[in-house]
Motif scaffolding. Structure first.
Motif, mmCIF file in Angstrom:
data_model
loop_
_atom_site.group_PDB
_atom_site.id
_atom_site.type_symbol
_atom_site.label_atom_id
_atom_site.label_comp_id
_atom_site.label_asym_id
_atom_site.label_seq_id
_atom_site.Cartn_x
_atom_site.Cartn_y
_atom_site.Cartn_z
ATOM 1 N N GLU A 119 25.825 -9.032 1.141
ATOM 2 C CA GLU A 119 24.972 -10.086 1.704
ATOM 3 C C GLU A 119 23.502 -9.743 1.508
ATOM 4 O O GLU A 119 22.701 -10.596 1.094
ATOM 5 C CB GLU A 119 25.284 -10.272 3.187
ATOM 6 C CG GLU A 119 24.619 -11.465 3.828
ATOM 7 C CD GLU A 119 25.118 -12.795 3.306
ATOM 8 O OE1 GLU A 119 24.373 -13.789 3.412
ATOM 9 O OE2 GLU A 119 26.250 -12.848 2.781
ATOM 10 N N ALA A 120 23.137 -8.485 1.793
ATOM 11 C CA ALA A 120 21.744 -8.076 1.637
ATOM 12 C C ALA A 120 21.309 -8.159 0.176
ATOM 13 O O ALA A 120 20.209 -8.641 -0.136
ATOM 14 C CB ALA A 120 21.567 -6.656 2.168
ATOM 15 N N GLU A 121 22.184 -7.716 -0.745
ATOM 16 C CA GLU A 121 21.840 -7.743 -2.166
ATOM 17 C C GLU A 121 21.698 -9.169 -2.678
ATOM 18 O O GLU A 121 20.756 -9.489 -3.411
ATOM 19 C CB GLU A 121 22.909 -7.009 -2.974
ATOM 20 C CG GLU A 121 22.911 -5.500 -2.765
ATOM 21 C CD GLU A 121 24.048 -4.824 -3.506
ATOM 22 O OE1 GLU A 121 24.896 -5.539 -4.097
ATOM 23 O OE2 GLU A 121 24.101 -3.580 -3.500
ATOM 24 N N LEU A 122 22.627 -10.022 -2.285
ATOM 25 C CA LEU A 122 22.591 -11.386 -2.797
ATOM 26 C C LEU A 122 21.405 -12.158 -2.247
ATOM 27 O O LEU A 122 20.801 -12.974 -2.949
ATOM 28 C CB LEU A 122 23.900 -12.108 -2.468
ATOM 29 C CG LEU A 122 24.112 -13.461 -3.146
ATOM 30 C CD1 LEU A 122 23.923 -13.358 -4.656
ATOM 31 C CD2 LEU A 122 25.491 -14.002 -2.832
ATOM 32 N N TYR B 79 31.614 -14.288 -2.616
ATOM 33 C CA TYR B 79 30.353 -13.828 -3.192
ATOM 34 C C TYR B 79 30.309 -14.095 -4.692
ATOM 35 O O TYR B 79 29.247 -14.406 -5.252
ATOM 36 C CB TYR B 79 30.135 -12.341 -2.898
ATOM 37 C CG TYR B 79 29.670 -12.115 -1.479
ATOM 38 C CD1 TYR B 79 28.323 -12.195 -1.142
ATOM 39 C CD2 TYR B 79 30.580 -11.858 -0.468
ATOM 40 C CE1 TYR B 79 27.896 -12.015 0.159
ATOM 41 C CE2 TYR B 79 30.168 -11.674 0.840
ATOM 42 C CZ TYR B 79 28.821 -11.756 1.149
ATOM 43 O OH TYR B 79 28.415 -11.591 2.447
ATOM 44 N N HIS B 80 31.464 -13.972 -5.352
ATOM 45 C CA HIS B 80 31.497 -14.270 -6.784
ATOM 46 C C HIS B 80 31.095 -15.717 -7.030
ATOM 47 O O HIS B 80 30.360 -16.012 -7.986
ATOM 48 C CB HIS B 80 32.900 -14.011 -7.335
ATOM 49 C CG HIS B 80 33.290 -12.569 -7.300
ATOM 50 N ND1 HIS B 80 34.582 -12.142 -7.508
ATOM 51 C CD2 HIS B 80 32.551 -11.448 -7.079
ATOM 52 C CE1 HIS B 80 34.627 -10.827 -7.419
ATOM 53 N NE2 HIS B 80 33.404 -10.389 -7.156
ATOM 54 N N ARG C 149 32.817 -14.174 7.320
ATOM 55 C CA ARG C 149 33.101 -14.134 5.889
ATOM 56 C C ARG C 149 31.939 -13.519 5.119
ATOM 57 O O ARG C 149 31.439 -14.062 4.124
ATOM 58 C CB ARG C 149 33.418 -15.532 5.350
ATOM 59 C CG ARG C 149 34.658 -16.150 5.993
ATOM 60 C CD ARG C 149 35.034 -17.457 5.336
ATOM 61 N NE ARG C 149 36.283 -17.983 5.887
ATOM 62 C CZ ARG C 149 36.923 -19.046 5.421
ATOM 63 N NH1 ARG C 149 36.436 -19.705 4.396
ATOM 64 N NH2 ARG C 149 38.047 -19.450 5.982
ATOM 65 N N THR C 150 31.492 -12.356 5.599
ATOM 66 C CA THR C 150 30.390 -11.652 4.963
ATOM 67 C C THR C 150 30.751 -10.194 4.740
ATOM 68 O O THR C 150 31.605 -9.624 5.424
ATOM 69 C CB THR C 150 29.102 -11.719 5.802
ATOM 70 O OG1 THR C 150 29.350 -11.148 7.101
ATOM 71 C CG2 THR C 150 28.615 -13.151 5.950
#
Length: 269
Positions: free
Chosen positions: A31-34, A109-110, A25-26
């Motif tokens: 993922e890198a930005e967050l 992610y939201h 679930r990525t």
């Protein structure tokens, strides 16, 4: 749906989000930005009653002690619950690298991004499930034919985008005395608005004339449901203002954020 809409939108999602790992679930780029953003130490110096936030979060009625800033945070935390609810239900089945697969993981992610906003104010709280009315509406969409389900989904996302845009703008006034905090919030809120604009444009492209007419008729009723469950919408922005802005969503403006290949040529409902 116009030919090639889903294909063009999928290209956009791959470029914006990176590689989808359905099992984990990525999304590789997200993922890198967050993770970089999660390392930020920016925190608000303003006093926010985190205990009042936690005690009032699960209630529909606004606590009379709620000030404008707390109402803003409460609304932000609740606004994406429907998206999270749908995503978690759909992620139980493998979708592969299809549009819906990307959108479902993007929704997670939201939720994390909103969690980062809350942490700026010292609030640690789970987003949770949407209220019964919204859950029922979203489950109903799973049973309806696309001719009805798509106008409902489009209208729901158009209202969410409208309120999120107002939230982003209001943040600059509420927290104007803290420039570093505003910069931090703007990065997170801008991503939520851009993603919302993409989904509205994509859903809009799937509506025929009958679907657009249904969306027009549904809008005031769905807005009533939103305001009933989220009284912060009316308290902060006014029902008439939200409805007028949702009806006036400019797909031409949204196209500036999206690939021309999937943005609809029609005006938004």
């Amino acid at each position: 749906m116009r030919a090639g809409v889903a294909e063009q939108f999928l290209i956009h999602l791959r470029e914006r989000d990176g590689e989808l790992d359905h099992q984990a679930r990525t999304l590789s780029r997200r993922e890198a930005e967050l993770k970089r953003r999660e390392r930020s130490g920016v925190r608000s110096r303003m006093r926010i009653d985190a205990e009042l936030f936690r005690s009032a979060y699960g209630k529909r009625r606004m606590d009379p002690r709620t000030d404008e800033r707390l109402a803003w945070l409460m609304l932000l935390a609740k606004l994406e619950r429907g998206e999270k609810f749908v995503a978690e239900r759909r992620l139980q089945a493998p979708l592969g690298e299809r549009v819906e697969g990307y959108l479902n993981v993007e929704a997670l992610y939201h939720v994390r991004m909103i969690g980062e906003v809350l942490r700026c104010f010292g609030i640690e709280a789970p987003i949770g499930a949407p209220p019964a009315f919204e859950r029922g509406m979203l489950r109903l969409c799973e049973l309806l034919s696309p001719g009805w389900a798509e106008p409902i989904l489009f209208t729901h996302q158009a209202l969410t985008l409208t309120v999120m845009t107002l939230q982003r703008k209001r943040a600059h006034r509420l927290f104007a005395d803290s420039p570093m905090l505003i910069d931090r919030l703007e990065i997170l809120l801008a991503d939520l608005v851009v993603d919302g604009a993409a989904q509205v444009a994509y859903r809009h492209a799937q509506l025929d004339r009958a679907g657009l007419e249904r969306a027009q008729r549904l809008l005031p009723w769905m807005l009533r449901g939103m305001v009933f469950e989220l009284p912060q919408v009316g308290a902060l922005y006014g029902v008439d203002k939200v409805q007028a802005r949702a009806r006036a969503l400019d797909l031409r403006a949204l196209r500036q954020l999206q690939p021309a290949g999937f943005a609809s040529e029609r005006s938004a409902a």
